[in-house]
Design a protein around this motif. Structure first.
Motif, PDB file in Angstrom:
ATOM      1  N   CYS A 163       0.854  -1.185   0.000  1.00  0.00           N
ATOM      2  CA  CYS A 163       0.000   0.000   0.000  1.00  0.00           C
ATOM      3  C   CYS A 163       0.894   1.241   0.000  1.00  0.00           C
ATOM      4  CB  CYS A 163      -0.920  -0.002   1.223  1.00  0.00           C
ATOM      5  SG  CYS A 163      -1.968   1.468   1.333  1.00  0.00           S
TER       6      CYS A 163
ATOM      7  N   HIS B 272      -0.053   4.231   0.474  1.00  0.00           N
ATOM      8  CA  HIS B 272      -0.575   5.280   1.358  1.00  0.00           C
ATOM      9  C   HIS B 272      -0.158   5.115   2.811  1.00  0.00           C
ATOM     10  CE1 HIS B 272      -2.765   7.070  -1.896  1.00  0.00           C
ATOM     11  NE2 HIS B 272      -3.159   5.859  -2.236  1.00  0.00           N
ATOM     12  N   CYS B 273      -0.135   3.891   3.303  1.00  0.00           N
ATOM     13  CA  CYS B 273       0.204   3.704   4.718  1.00  0.00           C
ATOM     14  C   CYS B 273       1.487   2.898   4.911  1.00  0.00           C
ATOM     15  CB  CYS B 273      -0.954   3.054   5.473  1.00  0.00           C
ATOM     16  SG  CYS B 273      -1.245   1.324   5.029  1.00  0.00           S
TER      17      CYS B 273
ATOM     18  N   ASN C  62       1.829  -0.341   4.438  1.00  0.00           N
ATOM     19  CA  ASN C  62       1.538  -1.743   4.718  1.00  0.00           C
ATOM     20  C   ASN C  62       2.043  -2.583   3.540  1.00  0.00           C
ATOM     21  OD1 ASN C  62       0.495  -3.882   6.167  1.00  0.00           O
ATOM     22  ND2 ASN C  62      -1.631  -3.503   5.575  1.00  0.00           N
TER      23      ASN C  62
ATOM     24  N   CYS D  84      -6.530  -2.746   1.598  1.00  0.00           N
ATOM     25  CA  CYS D  84      -5.561  -2.671   2.690  1.00  0.00           C
ATOM     26  C   CYS D  84      -6.331  -2.698   4.004  1.00  0.00           C
ATOM     27  CB  CYS D  84      -4.744  -1.384   2.570  1.00  0.00           C
ATOM     28  SG  CYS D  84      -3.607  -1.136   3.944  1.00  0.00           S
TER      29      CYS D  84
ATOM     30  N   ASN E 154      -5.166  -1.927   6.841  1.00  0.00           N
ATOM     31  CA  ASN E 154      -4.684  -0.879   7.732  1.00  0.00           C
ATOM     32  C   ASN E 154      -5.397   0.452   7.465  1.00  0.00           C
ATOM     33  OD1 ASN E 154      -2.980   0.170   9.753  1.00  0.00           O
ATOM     34  ND2 ASN E 154      -1.617   0.994   8.192  1.00  0.00           N
ATOM     35  N   CYS E 155      -5.454   0.871   6.182  1.00  0.00           N
ATOM     36  CA  CYS E 155      -6.038   2.184   5.858  1.00  0.00           C
ATOM     37  C   CYS E 155      -7.244   2.087   4.929  1.00  0.00           C
ATOM     38  CB  CYS E 155      -4.986   3.102   5.250  1.00  0.00           C
ATOM     39  SG  CYS E 155      -4.445   2.616   3.594  1.00  0.00           S
ATOM     40  N   GLN E 156      -7.641   0.888   4.539  1.00  0.00           N
ATOM     41  CA  GLN E 156      -8.792   0.616   3.671  1.00  0.00           C
ATOM     42  C   GLN E 156      -8.587   1.062   2.222  1.00  0.00           C
ATOM     43  OE1 GLN E 156     -11.035  -1.344   5.176  1.00  0.00           O
ATOM     44  NE2 GLN E 156      -9.711  -1.058   6.921  1.00  0.00           N
ATOM     45  N   ALA E 157      -7.357   1.421   1.828  1.00  0.00           N
ATOM     46  CA  ALA E 157      -7.081   1.819   0.442  1.00  0.00           C
ATOM     47  C   ALA E 157      -7.304   0.625  -0.485  1.00  0.00           C
ATOM     48  CB  ALA E 157      -5.648   2.324   0.307  1.00  0.00           C
TER      49      ALA E 157
ATOM     50  N   PRO F 129      -6.647   5.836  -2.346  1.00  0.00           N
ATOM     51  CA  PRO F 129      -6.996   5.964  -0.927  1.00  0.00           C
ATOM     52  C   PRO F 129      -8.486   5.768  -0.691  1.00  0.00           C
ATOM     53  CG  PRO F 129      -6.506   8.115  -1.865  1.00  0.00           C
ATOM     54  CD  PRO F 129      -6.194   7.095  -2.921  1.00  0.00           C
TER      55      PRO F 129
ATOM     56  N   ASP G 129     -14.366   7.955   2.683  1.00  0.00           N
ATOM     57  CA  ASP G 129     -15.540   7.655   3.495  1.00  0.00           C
ATOM     58  C   ASP G 129     -16.759   8.440   3.044  1.00  0.00           C
ATOM     59  OD1 ASP G 129     -16.812   6.265   5.540  1.00  0.00           O
ATOM     60  OD2 ASP G 129     -16.507   7.888   6.971  1.00  0.00           O
TER      61      ASP G 129
END
Length: 141
Positions: free
Chosen positions: A73, A75-76, A78, A106, A108-111, A128, A131
């Motif tokens: 990922c 973005h985070c 992971n 992901c 961890n960050c839902q990406a 990303p 929400d």
């Protein structure tokens, strides 16, 4: 009739149905289901991983490189070398098809991580999580 409703007629001019926009359907869905005596089917919050689709892709794998199981990922940060072997999972498989398109979420960050397998290369896209999506405009299958 309106921008939200399109009536459908047969060749004799009889009304046979109507098409509603997502916005209109979202507004009237509870009323329509109640009037027809239908209960809304609850969808599970987390759909099961399509592991059968992943196994089919592996079975018919014809790329000149070995099956890749690493996912990262952007973005985070992971990352894993083998998404399927992780316990607990760092990434959930959300889609896989014979064309080589594989997507993950992901944990961890839902990406959304999408891997596109081409003849000689693999490209990866990472989007990303948002929400603030309009849920009525999401594709549901």
């Amino acid at each position: 009739m309106s921008d939200h409703i399109n009536e459908l007629f047969d060749e004799d001019g009889n009304l046979i149905g109507a098409l509603l926009t997502a916005e209109a359907w979202t507004a009237v869905k509870p009323v329509v289901l109640a009037k027809l005596g239908l209960a809304e089917v609850a969808r599970p919050e987390v759909m099961p991983e399509p592991t059968d689709d992943w196994e089919t892709l592996k079975e018919y794998w014809d790329f000149p490189y070995p099956v890749d199981t690493d996912v990262a990922c952007e973005h985070c940060g992971n990352a894993t070398d083998d998404w399927a072997a992780d316990d607990p999972r760092k990434f959930r498989l959300t889609a896989a098809n014979l064309a080589g398109l594989v997507s993950f979420q992901c944990q961890n960050c839902q990406a959304k991580v999408v891997k596109k397998h081409f003849k000689d290369t693999i490209t990866t896209e990472c989007t990303p999580f948002r929400d603030d999506k309009v849920r009525s405009k999401e594709g549901r299958y």
